[in-house]
Design a protein around this motif. Structure first.
Motif, PDB file in Angstrom:
ATOM      1  N   CYS A 102     -12.705  -6.312   0.565  1.00 19.63           N
ATOM      2  CA  CYS A 102     -11.982  -5.137   0.093  1.00 19.63           C
ATOM      3  C   CYS A 102     -12.929  -3.977  -0.191  1.00 19.63           C
ATOM      4  O   CYS A 102     -12.577  -2.815   0.030  1.00 19.63           O
ATOM      5  N   ILE A 106     -11.967  -0.558   2.929  1.00 19.67           N
ATOM      6  CA  ILE A 106     -11.329   0.724   2.630  1.00 19.67           C
ATOM      7  C   ILE A 106     -12.198   1.897   3.082  1.00 19.67           C
ATOM      8  O   ILE A 106     -11.698   2.821   3.741  1.00 19.67           O
ATOM      9  N   PHE A 109     -12.022   1.981   6.882  1.00 21.70           N
ATOM     10  CA  PHE A 109     -10.734   2.493   7.330  1.00 21.70           C
ATOM     11  C   PHE A 109     -10.671   4.011   7.177  1.00 21.70           C
ATOM     12  O   PHE A 109     -10.182   4.709   8.068  1.00 21.70           O
ATOM     13  N   LYS A 113      -9.861   6.469  10.158  1.00 19.37           N
ATOM     14  CA  LYS A 113      -8.683   7.330  10.020  1.00 19.37           C
ATOM     15  C   LYS A 113      -9.046   8.793  10.253  1.00 19.37           C
ATOM     16  O   LYS A 113      -8.310   9.530  10.919  1.00 19.37           O
ATOM     17  N   TYR A 194      -4.052  -8.336   4.364  1.00 15.23           N
ATOM     18  CA  TYR A 194      -4.665  -7.097   3.874  1.00 15.23           C
ATOM     19  C   TYR A 194      -5.602  -6.524   4.927  1.00 15.23           C
ATOM     20  O   TYR A 194      -5.532  -5.333   5.277  1.00 15.23           O
ATOM     21  N   TRP A 198      -4.805  -2.968   7.409  1.00 13.73           N
ATOM     22  CA  TRP A 198      -5.646  -1.771   7.505  1.00 13.73           C
ATOM     23  C   TRP A 198      -6.074  -1.516   8.943  1.00 13.73           C
ATOM     24  O   TRP A 198      -6.072  -0.368   9.411  1.00 13.73           O
ATOM     25  N   GLY A 202      -2.830   0.520   9.944  1.00 14.23           N
ATOM     26  CA  GLY A 202      -3.441   1.784   9.552  1.00 14.23           C
ATOM     27  C   GLY A 202      -4.417   2.342  10.564  1.00 14.23           C
ATOM     28  O   GLY A 202      -4.755   3.524  10.509  1.00 14.23           O
ATOM     29  N   MET A 272       0.635   3.708   5.137  1.00 16.84           N
ATOM     30  CA  MET A 272      -0.101   2.602   4.537  1.00 16.84           C
ATOM     31  C   MET A 272       0.295   2.400   3.088  1.00 16.84           C
ATOM     32  O   MET A 272       0.185   1.291   2.558  1.00 16.84           O
ATOM     33  N   ILE A 276       1.188  -1.460   2.369  1.00 13.87           N
ATOM     34  CA  ILE A 276       0.502  -2.257   1.358  1.00 13.87           C
ATOM     35  C   ILE A 276       1.492  -2.733   0.294  1.00 13.87           C
ATOM     36  O   ILE A 276       1.406  -3.866  -0.194  1.00 13.87           O
TER      37      ILE A 276
END
Length: 358
Positions: A102, A106, A109, A113, A194, A198, A202, A272, A276
């Motif tokens: 985790c 993030i 991502f 993105k 999870y 992503w 995502g 997202m 989530i």
């Protein structure tokens, strides 16, 4: 010290998660290399700091509450006993790899993105506007919500709740990683879901269905369909702080500056936020029916809030929920298939010699 076969078996069961995470990070590294984008590892350090802050902010009061209930003679000894117990060591060792995932995923991502404009153009917004109107009898959904939510105080509350979603990124993973209330199967399903959400929802789907959403449609694409909505949000923000308004301004500025850091990037479909929430609903209902119902309600509130605050079209949330449900079933199938593979670390069966009765 004898090996804790329960811990070793749990780590063996997590291997599909590690394999997917490694594959995902290799794809990210290839994209960074191919497009000449430098991934700032300081984003990972920043994200770790956020996790630490939320751990103290939430874990501190929980610890004090448990101490108040237990009323031990020596609080320090009470805490030490629980932190150094065999059960605590098991949950720490089993949860740490998932927690590390985790911390890394993030920022990675966020970087990918923000790179979507390098991969493709934002061409889907007008299609999603048409889909919304087809579903809502010719109206833009935000207009149907406006008589109920279109008051500055109400909008401020909706925006605040929308930002509470961040707890799902920083508190929720700590719970699913380390809580003894979560069994190993649900733990693995949650974290594999999870990671896959992503990267696939995502990342892959967001690139395929590249769109910016109502609030950015005019400044980025020249689509003025939602000018009345953004004018309302700006006017409401002048009366009472609306948390989403400065964040949206920051996202737009970062977009023009080509920022690749934590929290950067603009994309609408899929949502997202909603995806989530759907993952938490699907996982939490296996932990506690009441918790599952609470997350279902939260998912619907976030979906409605995403439309009211102009971040998303209504179809963004609908597609996100459907995609997450499909992904959840894929995750379950992957975990079941892995569990059919004999573990090389299985605890040996104890054999005893018996003497037949004479």
């Amino acid at each position: 010290m004898k090996p804790d076969f329960r811990t070793v078996e749990a780590l063996w069961g997590q291997i599909p998660l590690y394999l997917f995470a490694i594959a995902g990070m290799l794809v990210c590294a290839w994209l960074w290399q191919s497009y000449g984008v430098e991934f700032g590892f300081q984003s990972i350090a920043h994200n770790l700091g956020l996790f630490a802050g939320f751990f103290i902010f939430v874990g501190g009061p929980v610890l004090l509450w448990r101490l108040a209930r237990a009323k031990p003679e020596s609080p320090i000894a009470w805490v030490r006993e629980r932190l150094l117990s065999r059960t605590a060591r098991h949950h720490l060792i089993v949860g740490l790899p998932m927690f590390a995932l985790c911390v890394v995923i993030i920022p990675a991502f966020s970087s990918i993105k923000s790179m979507i404009p390098l991969f493709t153009e934002y061409t889907w917004d007008e299609t999603f506007i048409a889909w919304d109107r087809a579903l809502f009898f010719g109206y833009d959904p935000w207009l149907l919500l406006q008589p109920l939510l279109g008051y500055p105080v109400v909008t401020a509350i909706v925006a605040a709740i929308y930002h509470l979603w961040i707890l799902l990124l920083y508190v929720g993973p700590l719970y699913f990683a380390f809580s003894p209330q979560v069994n190993e199967i649900i733990r693995r399903q949650f974290f594999l879901g999870y990671a896959m959400s992503w990267m696939l929802i995502g990342g892959l789907m967001a690139t395929w269905l590249a769109s910016v959403g109502p609030v950015f449609a005019e400044p980025l694409l020249g689509i003025d369909t939602f000018r009345a909505q953004t004018d309302y949000l700006a006017a409401a923000n002048r009366e009472i702080p609306i948390m989403v308004v400065p964040v949206q301004q920051m996202l737009l500025e970062n977009f023009h500056l080509n920022e690749r850091g934590l929290g950067s990037g603009i994309t609408a479909m899929p949502s997202m936020h909603v995806a989530i929430c759907a993952l938490y609903w699907l996982a939490a209902r296996k932990v506690s029916p009441g918790l599952g119902r609470a997350f279902f309600v939260f998912m619907i509130v976030i979906w409605i809030g995403s439309v009211h605050t102009a971040y998303h079209y209504a179809v963004d949330g609908l597609v996100s929920i459907a995609a997450m449900i499909v992904l959840w079933w894929v995750v379950k199938a992957v975990i079941r298939a892995w569990d059919r593979i004999p573990s090389p670390f299985a605890q040996p069966t104890l054999r005893t010699n018996t003497v037949p009765a004479e």
